[in-house]
Design an enzyme around this catalytic site. Structure first.
Site, PDB file in Angstrom:
ATOM      1  N   ASP A 107       8.605  -5.159   9.892  1.00  0.00           N
ATOM      2  CA  ASP A 107       7.338  -4.831   9.248  1.00  0.00           C
ATOM      3  C   ASP A 107       6.569  -6.097   8.872  1.00  0.00           C
ATOM      4  O   ASP A 107       7.063  -7.218   9.009  1.00  0.00           O
ATOM      5  CB  ASP A 107       7.554  -3.898   8.053  1.00  0.00           C
ATOM      6  CG  ASP A 107       8.342  -4.533   6.925  1.00  0.00           C
ATOM      7  OD1 ASP A 107       8.024  -5.672   6.550  1.00  0.00           O
ATOM      8  OD2 ASP A 107       9.267  -3.880   6.401  1.00  0.00           O
ATOM      9  N   TYR A 108       5.360  -5.907   8.400  1.00  0.00           N
ATOM     10  CA  TYR A 108       4.402  -6.988   8.164  1.00  0.00           C
ATOM     11  C   TYR A 108       4.975  -8.114   7.301  1.00  0.00           C
ATOM     12  O   TYR A 108       4.803  -9.303   7.607  1.00  0.00           O
ATOM     13  CB  TYR A 108       3.158  -6.393   7.505  1.00  0.00           C
ATOM     14  CG  TYR A 108       2.039  -7.370   7.225  1.00  0.00           C
ATOM     15  CD1 TYR A 108       1.329  -7.955   8.265  1.00  0.00           C
ATOM     16  CD2 TYR A 108       1.689  -7.695   5.919  1.00  0.00           C
ATOM     17  CE1 TYR A 108       0.290  -8.849   8.009  1.00  0.00           C
ATOM     18  CE2 TYR A 108       0.649  -8.581   5.654  1.00  0.00           C
ATOM     19  CZ  TYR A 108      -0.045  -9.157   6.705  1.00  0.00           C
ATOM     20  OH  TYR A 108      -1.061 -10.046   6.452  1.00  0.00           O
TER      21      TYR A 108
END
Length: 245
Positions: free
Chosen positions: A113-114
């Site tokens: 994820d980011y």
């Protein structure tokens, strides 16, 4: 004539070759072969299962040459604040932006994820990607996670046994405490089949926010000294390791 040496690592069935080249689905490629529309080295081939060498054989459909894009396998140390998707509507930096424009179009094998960072594989080989991401292969992935607060023995056990989150039952394969004080705990977590934001969701359910999440290994491949944003090609031995695992 098509190559028939079974020892060549670049041999593949003709219908698979056509499918990987984007000519048609494998089933549709079989029909093209049976209809006599495919030639190998200038000769019509109608036998399904015929093997061709992508490096040396000349394949054509309806007289038009067919080539398969060279397979590329990369490992990158994904920095935080970078997305794994190829297209991002929010204008954020992508992992692809860290790579040379001369490379073919690549896709991440699974995602981070980011805010997460660490080891990420990229390839244009769909079969390779499936082998690493499909649940039936249960490829182990290792993470180093720093969380706020101190985890109790009971909470560690709960991570192993499982936690319900958003209609899914989530659990870790292994969890080991590496360091702990009153403010934070550092864990090593091993997942066999990762769900979306699984580690963050499980720890949040226990009341602990994640301060840092780094994937350090996939199978036997380690992050080692690759710095954030740096990448390299997988060796032939590493590719074979994943293909045979």
């Amino acid at each position: 004539m098509p190559t028939d040496s079974a020892s060549s690592p670049s041999l593949s069935r003709l219908q698979k070759f056509l499918a990987e080249a984007g000519v048609a689905s494998r089933r549709a490629a079989e029909l093209l072969i049976q209809d006599g529309r495919v030639t190998v080295n200038g000769r019509i081939v109608t036998t399904l299962g015929t093997k061709v060498d992508a490096q040396t054989d000349r394949v054509a459909v309806d007289g038009k040459p067919v080539t398969v894009e060279k397979k590329v396998y990369l490992v990158i140390n994904k920095p935080p604040g970078v997305v794994c998707t190829n297209e991002d509507t929010h204008g954020r930096k992508r992992v692809l932006d860290l790579l040379p424009a001369s490379l073919p179009r690549l896709y991440s094998v699974g995602r981070l994820d980011y805010l997460s960072e660490g080891l990420l594989l990229l390839t244009n080989d769909g079969s390779f990607s499936l082998r690493l991401t499909h649940p039936r292969y249960k490829m182990p992935k290792v993470y180093r996670v720093e969380v706020a607060g101190r985890l109790t023995h009971a909470e560690m056990q709960q991570l192993r046994q499982g936690i319900a989150s958003e209609g899914e039952w989530l659990h870790v394969e292994e969890v080991t405490q590496l360091r702990a004080n009153a403010e934070s705990t550092e864990l090593q977590i091993v997942l066999r089949e990762g769900k979306n934001r699984q580690i963050r969701r499980m720890l949040a359910a226990l009341g602990h926010s994640v301060r840092k999440l780094v994937r350090t290994a996939i199978g036997d491949l380690r992050l080692n000294n690759l710095k954030p944003g740096q990448w390299r090609n997988l060796s032939d031995e590493e590719v074979r390791m994943f293909q045979q695992s």
